[in-house]
Write an enzyme that holds these catalytic residues in place. Sequence first.
Site, PDB file in Angstrom:
ATOM      1  N   ASP A 267       1.314  -0.985   0.474  1.00 36.85           N
ATOM      2  CA  ASP A 267      -0.005  -0.110   0.153  1.00 36.85           C
ATOM      3  C   ASP A 267       0.550   1.208   0.433  1.00 36.85           C
ATOM      4  O   ASP A 267       2.253   0.884   0.470  1.00 36.85           O
ATOM      5  CB  ASP A 267      -1.226  -0.281   1.265  1.00 36.85           C
ATOM      6  CG  ASP A 267      -1.872   1.128   1.332  1.00 36.85           C
ATOM      7  OD1 ASP A 267      -3.024   0.455   1.838  1.00 36.85           O
ATOM      8  OD2 ASP A 267      -2.339   1.467   0.089  1.00 36.85           O
TER       9      ASP A 267
HETATM   10  C1  GLC Z   1      -4.334   4.612  -0.285  1.00 37.18           C
HETATM   11  C2  GLC Z   1      -5.526   3.398   0.221  1.00 37.18           C
HETATM   12  C3  GLC Z   1      -4.953   1.890  -0.736  1.00 37.18           C
HETATM   13  C4  GLC Z   1      -4.974   2.493  -2.172  1.00 37.18           C
HETATM   14  C5  GLC Z   1      -3.675   3.104  -2.497  1.00 37.18           C
HETATM   15  C6  GLC Z   1      -3.546   3.805  -3.645  1.00 37.18           C
HETATM   16  O1  GLC Z   1      -3.473   4.544   0.645  1.00 37.18           O
HETATM   17  O2  GLC Z   1      -4.683   2.721   1.423  1.00 37.18           O
HETATM   18  O3  GLC Z   1      -6.922   1.832  -0.971  1.00 37.18           O
HETATM   19  O4  GLC Z   1      -5.395   1.761  -3.448  1.00 37.18           O
HETATM   20  O5  GLC Z   1      -3.427   3.983  -1.194  1.00 37.18           O
HETATM   21  O6  GLC Z   1      -3.980   4.860  -3.679  1.00 37.18           O
END
Ligand code: GLC
Length: 726
Positions: A267
Amino acid sequence: MKQTKKEFIKELLAKLTLREKIGQMTQLNGRYFCETEAELTGPFEKLGISAKDLAMIGSVLYLSSAEEAIAVQSKHLEDDPNHIPMLIMMDVIHGYRTIFPIPLAMGASFDPDLMEQCSQMAAKEASASGVHVTFTPMVDYVRDARWGRVMETMGEDTLLNSRMGAAQVKGFQGDGYGRPGSLATCVKHFAAYGGAEAGRDYNMVEISERLLREYYLPAYKACLDAGAPMLMPSFNSMNGVPSTANSFLMNQVLRGEWGFDGVVISDYWAIKELISQGVAKDNREAALKAMKCGCDVEMASTYYLNELEKLVRDGVVSEAEIDRSVERILSLKWDCGLFEDPYQGASSEKEVECQLTKENRAIAETAAEKCAVLLKNDGVLPFSKQVKKIALIGPFAESRSIIGNWRANGKDEEAVSVADGVRNLLPGAEIAVVQGCSAELDQFDEGEFPAAIDAAKNADVVILCVGEQQDYSGEGKSRVDLKLPGVQEKLCEAVCAVNPNTAVLLFNGRPLVLTGLHKCAPAILEMWFPGTEGGNAAAKLLFGDANPCGVIPMSFPKSVGQCPIYYNHPSTGRPKKAGDDDVFQPFHSNYIDCGNLPLYPFGYGLSYSSFRYESMELDTHELTKDGQIKVTVKIANQSDRDGEKAVQLYFHDPVASSVRPVQSLLDFKKVLIPAGKTAKVEFTITEPQLRYYDADCSYHSDPGDFDLFVGYADHPELKDSFRLLD
Ligand code: GLC
């Protein structure tokens, strides 16, 4: 002769330097490729990488148009010495440009086919803008409405989450991504992110392996089984170890037990966050721990680029481990068709042709209608379309900020407000609009109450539009209280007191505490964040052109103090005796100041039709290990109005070797029942559906008697039982 995928990847891999391989394992914010300064993360030099490094990056996120995608991709193909196309990824959570209801609302539809259709629409729109992969489905199991990301899930039931998640995979990927109009999916957040202690986002999760396996893991597995080629570990620590570096989750379960060999992407900054979580002393250790847990791509930070070469030179990470990750990444690029067409048909013309079209708006409107839940109706709904004077009151009366927090390229100004919708439906009606109050948490001004009351007094019908602002739910948006923000409830009380022909529309991204509203409002329609066509859907539902058919996917508590609250809770040694839930029973498992049950339970939802369960028949009452029971449910629509019904079958295992839930959803089907007709709905029960994880995590069923009922949580309409034979 055309190379096979294996041959192509082998040959390409052999050409790459170690640093170029690690570049493939890095995903950066797309802003670095558009502007020099990325507001989110500052200039790329701050990442400690060079422009040369930028030319070897494997994927980007957050590009926002075909024009950007084409420009960035074509420049990259020139700059990259190996001319490897980048994967372009984005959070296409509930629509790309035409936004449909938030996932929690889609869960309320109990309609996987609808979810698949909406996901397919989103894939076409996003693909036209050059997106190849979406960070969807999010299938985190949830039990605590204080957590802001409940809006992104399909609720508190594993079967519902699993089916709706799998439907998203099918919708986005079709019969195979890698062609224009489809997107590869990335299931997230693995695992148990929704179990954050106290509902506070990013907080720790302490969970037994039994609970993890029975409730939290199946939906991720269902999405991988449906063909999702990517997975994203969650930010949270699980039992003391952040998922990104959690060998039990990533190696033992995901790669070992499940045999997943697809791409794992961290993430946003999650590798970097291993340091603040206190499990890595520096960037090198953070990169090492993520690598050893099979994290193939680092999102947004550059610890892999800055540390992995040294780790390989030091013999701590082998180049073979690097190659395995790069093979997975190149394999995904091949499957996405990028080596054939790095643009996958994206074009500005395609965007105009397939985004925000009449057809897509119609799909979004239907979805908004089918996700709405009629929570209360003392008979005032549906309103007559002959009314002359309508009062539209509340902070959401004219608001177009009803599309939810994860909106990709959706725009509030392209949405239809309730006022727009009512005007579209009843162009001849006289409509008075009064905001009445704010929807902000700390705004208590009642200065507009008199105007609101006056408008209500002079109207034939009143539509109160209240709720939470859309930025009060979503990532990082936990709340300690679940009441309507500000003085909205007081506004509703004041308006309902002067005009009984009042209905309340709710706009919110989580279950709220509506105990007071339920007392004063004659009718309540839960719209959630309904998306681009929310206002048209709301108008059609209020005036009877559409018939509400959604049901609650996540319990609405009577008090925030009940959280976490969920329908499939285990019994206790002192269960409350049946009767008035709000009456305190000394020395029983209950509260002195609140009942145990939610205000609105899982599976509950009213309709303008009146349905009656006529019969539930089992073709046998004895189930053998490899046999089945066929359950036939007859349900009559006794009204003059066609209606859809989420038919739900629950079971209870009264005696087992571990404490079992008082009820569990065994199966569900959404059926349309024409006015005056009776529908026959068939279910099949087999022994595997009765299995559970025992205290020692053995997975088995127990021979013996099982209770069965149709209805909704805590409300059996017809009951029966059957025996599972040894
Ligand atoms: C965010 C979220 C995740 C998302 C990623 C890209 O922090 O936790 O769900 O897909 O970043 O935006």
